[in-house]
Write an enzyme that holds these catalytic residues in place. Structure first.
Site, PDB file in Angstrom:
ATOM      1  N   ASP A 185       0.814  -1.222   0.000  1.00 18.75           N
ATOM      2  CA  ASP A 185       0.000   0.000   0.000  1.00 18.75           C
ATOM      3  C   ASP A 185       0.846   1.271   0.000  1.00 18.75           C
ATOM      4  O   ASP A 185       0.357   2.330  -0.383  1.00 18.75           O
ATOM      5  CB  ASP A 185      -1.029   0.006   1.135  1.00 18.75           C
TER       6      ASP A 185
HETATM    7  C1  LAN Z   1       3.874  -0.782   9.972  1.00 16.51           C
HETATM    8  C2  LAN Z   1       3.768   0.633   9.606  1.00 16.51           C
HETATM    9  C3  LAN Z   1       3.052   0.921   8.329  1.00 16.51           C
HETATM   10  C4  LAN Z   1       1.966  -0.084   8.020  1.00 16.51           C
HETATM   11  C5  LAN Z   1       0.975   0.376   6.925  1.00 16.51           C
HETATM   12  C6  LAN Z   1       1.640   0.779   5.627  1.00 16.51           C
HETATM   13  C7  LAN Z   1       0.211   1.604   7.426  1.00 16.51           C
HETATM   14  C8  LAN Z   1      -0.030  -0.743   6.696  1.00 16.51           C
HETATM   15  O1  LAN Z   1      -1.026  -0.342   5.809  1.00 16.51           O
HETATM   16  C9  LAN Z   1       0.673  -2.021   6.310  1.00 16.51           C
HETATM   17  C10 LAN Z   1       1.604  -2.476   7.429  1.00 16.51           C
HETATM   18  C11 LAN Z   1       2.663  -1.441   7.824  1.00 16.51           C
HETATM   19  C12 LAN Z   1       3.748  -1.444   6.776  1.00 16.51           C
HETATM   20  C13 LAN Z   1       3.348  -1.773   9.142  1.00 16.51           C
HETATM   21  C14 LAN Z   1       3.555  -3.192   9.526  1.00 16.51           C
HETATM   22  C15 LAN Z   1       4.030  -3.471  10.959  1.00 16.51           C
HETATM   23  C16 LAN Z   1       5.039  -2.445  11.436  1.00 16.51           C
HETATM   24  C17 LAN Z   1       6.236  -2.509  10.529  1.00 16.51           C
HETATM   25  C18 LAN Z   1       4.371  -1.065  11.351  1.00 16.51           C
HETATM   26  C19 LAN Z   1       3.135  -0.922  12.218  1.00 16.51           C
HETATM   27  C20 LAN Z   1       5.423  -0.188  11.988  1.00 16.51           C
HETATM   28  C21 LAN Z   1       6.006  -1.049  13.130  1.00 16.51           C
HETATM   29  C22 LAN Z   1       5.502  -2.501  12.904  1.00 16.51           C
HETATM   30  C23 LAN Z   1       6.584  -3.524  13.321  1.00 16.51           C
HETATM   31  C24 LAN Z   1       6.077  -4.917  13.139  1.00 16.51           C
HETATM   32  C25 LAN Z   1       6.983  -3.234  14.769  1.00 16.51           C
HETATM   33  C26 LAN Z   1       7.880  -4.227  15.406  1.00 16.51           C
HETATM   34  C27 LAN Z   1       7.079  -5.200  16.178  1.00 16.51           C
HETATM   35  C28 LAN Z   1       6.975  -6.487  15.876  1.00 16.51           C
HETATM   36  C29 LAN Z   1       5.820  -7.266  16.358  1.00 16.51           C
HETATM   37  C30 LAN Z   1       7.985  -7.173  15.053  1.00 16.51           C
END
Ligand code: LAN
Length: 733
Positions: A457
């Site tokens: 996305d």
């Molecule tokens: C994110 C941030 C952005 C988010 C969007 C693009 C908004 C979403 O539409 C798809 C998933 C995504 C890319 C996403 C996935 C999980 C992330 C990377 C995070 C929320 C930012 C931090 C998180 C990550 C997994 C944090 C570390 C924790 C763990 C459980 C490994």
């Protein structure tokens, strides 16, 4: 600036300002706390004032262009608020074109980094250490514990991690806040009740015995790749966190027993030496548990824990060699930023263990620690990523260009375009296929080109933003047709067989793999699932690019769109809403879904009566949730409880999403919309900002994350759409 830690949030500037921050005085630190006077009992969310003050100060000017004249005073108020909102927000944009912002929220990230810094003997400068302490103290709950995230109730995970962090930062064990926290830990069953990720960090710090940790079965990396449980099929975040964890476990790595470690053992446990470790493997404090691990996992653990007793050292060596090679590849592919904050910290530990403190690799790791740090009025935190740069920039651009009024901010758009252009991924890494990466030429990442992990996305938002900038005619198109088509191709390549889109990669394994999720605190982490929001963004960008490139892969794209619409329709709940996995919550996903379905109407992609019914049901749902003051407000509880849960007050961000939905859904009762618009106007500040209210982001159902720029982006977007749809302008240029 007066505060040397009030840096411009660009990593080289961070280096400049803070690497010589050893000499900061205690008075300056106290002055900071005094100036910003953060009080988490009023609101645990920072308003990002450190950055915003420095971006606004001195140079701020009200909009000096021509403001369109509306027919009525009410309409004029909307236009004025919009112009003020964009004008204010444009001052927050960096020279390189992106909008920096607080991306904190989770409280288990900074501790990982502090443990890496402690173990490797690489302390942060004094200014950092002091600001980190301030942050942790600021977020201590009234009951003396800490949550998983800044709005959460106290958990063992949160509390033990902050406790260890504060001690690493040099806070005395008799400090009143520490004494109270220690009591919280004792009263809630003790530190061994931390969930498995907490157990992991404790084990690495030599505060927990590896025998009390369910084996991750590191040898799984050597299994045949066609097996559904081969880790290359896991969600990339799961894969990249358990990879370095498995390395540490395989080496049974532990910090040396120094004074701090010995003291902490006494502080955290009744009697460390007499603990029955294997018994602690599944012990999890009630306050932490989000779900109970499956029976399948219990059997699996029985197998993997038994295996540990017989694991051959030759095979172990082969395994850790392989893992290290993978870690090196990930470091190189991401310029040592790594995919996220958890793997970043643990990779640093592994690289230090494998190559030593003086190795080039470890030094490069340390340099990039600073990319994750952020200072706000609540102190210094580790962000949830190396930033949300591309994502915020793309959304901000689309919000501003929603109507022609946005063209009055050409410099802002030029700068965003530069950032968006620079962030598109232009090549594959040489080790790309070897380490299971999805093709990525043409895609966009969530943060920066250096991080370079493509997201479905984010690619869609990058593409949509580029399209809208090209259409505006404000810039010369640098992203040429070939690159636009590469983006389209990548989006197509991301579509799952169920018609939806997941986050970073295709869904690579069946759903039952979730039964092996060992985390206790996060749900749906094992595989990359199709999501409403990701699917919606991809569909919107495909529909938009069809308008500009009508002959490109027409058939294939139409089919993809129809299948995607089918997925979105299927995701709708009986009450008309959609559950959102990445922000709070039903208002967020419902906006994405309705935006998509409305765009698809009358284009022949899908049965229009089905689309219209679905849109109407969604609008009815939202109207039913409108608060007395005319706004919408959703609590983060929606995310973990899976039911719409109202926040105490209306929230600008939820209100904006609801308005965007009703406006795109062509909802007929304008008075409903007007009431919501008035809430946005009332909540706007003098300069054109909006107040920071509740936390708005989430991941894995149970952990919240801050999106500081949402409070500007979405109100601007909603006001702009209102202006466009009701055509409030009399004067065009
Ligand atoms: C994110 C941030 C952005 C988010 C969007 C693009 C908004 C979403 O539409 C798809 C998933 C995504 C890319 C996403 C996935 C999980 C992330 C990377 C995070 C929320 C930012 C931090 C998180 C990550 C997994 C944090 C570390 C924790 C763990 C459980 C490994």
């Amino acid at each position: 600036g007066r505060h040397i830690w009030a840096f411009k949030p660009v990593s080289d500037q961070i280096d400049q300002h803070l690497h010589n921050a050893e000499t900061v005085s205690d008075e300056e630190i106290a002055q900071f706390a005094e100036d910003f006077r953060f009080d988490s009992s009023i609101n645990p969310n920072s308003a990002d004032q450190v950055y915003r003050h420095s971006a606004i100060s001195n140079q701020f000017q009200p909009f000096d262009g021509l403001v369109p004249q509306a027919k009525s005073a009410e309409d004029q108020a909307v236009i004025d608020s919009l112009v003020k909102g964009i004008n204010y927000f444009s001052y927050l944009q960096c020279e390189d074109g992106h909008w920096p912002g607080d991306y904190g929220g989770p409280l288990f990230l900074l501790p990982g980094l502090l443990i890496a810094s402690y173990i490797s003997g690489t302390p942060f400068p004094k200014a950092h250490r002091e600001m980190m302490k301030l942050y942790i103290f600021n977020h201590q709950n009234p009951d003396a514990g800490w949550g998983m995230h800044i709005e959460g109730e106290s958990t063992m995970f949160g509390t033990v991690m902050q406790y260890v962090s504060l001690r690493i930062l040099g806070v005395d064990k008799e400090h009143p806040a520490i004494v109270k926290a220690r009591n919280w830990i004792k009263n809630n069953g003790g530190a061994a009740g931390a969930p498995s990720w907490g157990k992991f960090y404790l084990a690495v710090m030599n505060l927990y015995d590896w025998r009390g940790f369910n084996s991750l079965f590191p040898e799984m990396w050597l299994l045949p790749k066609w097996l559904p449980m081969h880790p290359s099929r896991y969600w990339c975040h799961c894969r990249m966190v358990y990879l370095p964890m498995a390395y540490c476990q395989a080496h049974r790595f532990q910090a040396p027993e120094d004074e701090l470690v010995l003291s902490l053992r006494e502080e955290l446990y009744e009697n460390f030496d007499s603990i029955d470790w294997p018994k602690q493997r599944d012990a999890v404090c009630d306050k932490d548990r989000y779900y109970t691990p499956s029976g399948v996992l219990k059997w699996m653990n029985l197998f993997t824990n038994t295996y540990e007793k017989f694991a051959s050292s030759r095979l172990r060596k082969k395994t850790t060699d392989y893992i290290l090679k993978y870690l090196d590849a990930e470091d190189q592919q991401t310029q040592y930023i790594d995919i996220g904050p958890v793997s970043k910290a643990i990779n640093s530990i592994c690289i230090w263990h494998a190559y030593g403190k003086d190795s080039d690799r470890f030094k490069r790791h340390v340099e990039r620690w600073y990319d994750y740090l952020w200072v706000a009025e609540d102190g210094m935190k580790m962000n949830g990523y190396n930033g949300s740069q591309l994502w915020d920039t793309a959304l901000a651009t689309r919000a501003i260009l929603e109507s022609d009024l946005g063209k009055r901010f050409p410099k802002t758009i030029e700068k965003s375009y530069r950032f968006i252009e620079r962030s598109q991924i232009k090549s594959e890494h040489s080790t790309h296929a070897e380490f299971f990466r999805h093709p990525m030429i043409g895609s966009w990442p969530f943060s920066t080109a250096d991080n370079g992990w493509p997201v479905s996305d984010c690619t869609a938002e990058g593409l949509s933003a580029a399209l809208s900038i090209h259409r505006s005619g404000l810039v010369e198109a640098v992203i040429d047709e070939q690159r636009m088509k590469q983006a389209i191709d990548i989006i197509l390549s991301y579509q799952n067989t169920n018609g939806g889109w997941s986050t970073y990669e295709l869904t690579r394994a069946p759903r039952w793999l979730e039964k092996l999720n060992p985390s206790e605190v996060f749900a749906d982490i094992m595989i990359d699932y199709s999501w409403t929001e990701c699917s919606a963004a991809c569909l919107i960008s495909l529909m938009e690019s069809q308008e500009d490139y009508p002959t490109y892969k027409n058939d294939e794209i139409s089919k993809a769109i129809s299948a995607g619409l089918g997925f979105i329709i299927k995701q709708q709940k009986a009450d008309g809403s959609w559950y959102g996995g990445w922000a709070v919550c039903f208002t967020y996903a419902t906006w994405f879904a309705v935006e998509t379905l409305s765009k698809a109407l009358n284009k022949g992609y899908y049965d229009d009566t089905v689309l219209a019914d679905s849109i109407n049901k969604a609008c009815a749902f939202l109207v039913g949730k409108q608060k007395a003051d005319g706004g919408w407000g959703e609590s983060f509880k929606s995310c973990s409880d899976l039911v719409y849960t109202e926040a105490a007050t209306s929230q600008s961000v939820n209100t904006a999403w609801a308005l965007l939905t009703l406006l795109s859904g062509n909802f007929q009762d304008k008075s409903v919309i007007d009431k919501g618009i008035r809430v946005l106007l009332n909540k706007q500040t003098e300069l054109g900002d909006w107040h920071q209210e509740n936390i708005s982001g989430v991941f894995n159902y149970n952990c919240m994350i801050t999106y500081a720029n949402y409070r500007n982006i979405f109100p601007i977007w909603a006001l702009n759409r209102y202006c466009r749809i009701y055509n409030l302008r009399m004067l065009e240029k």
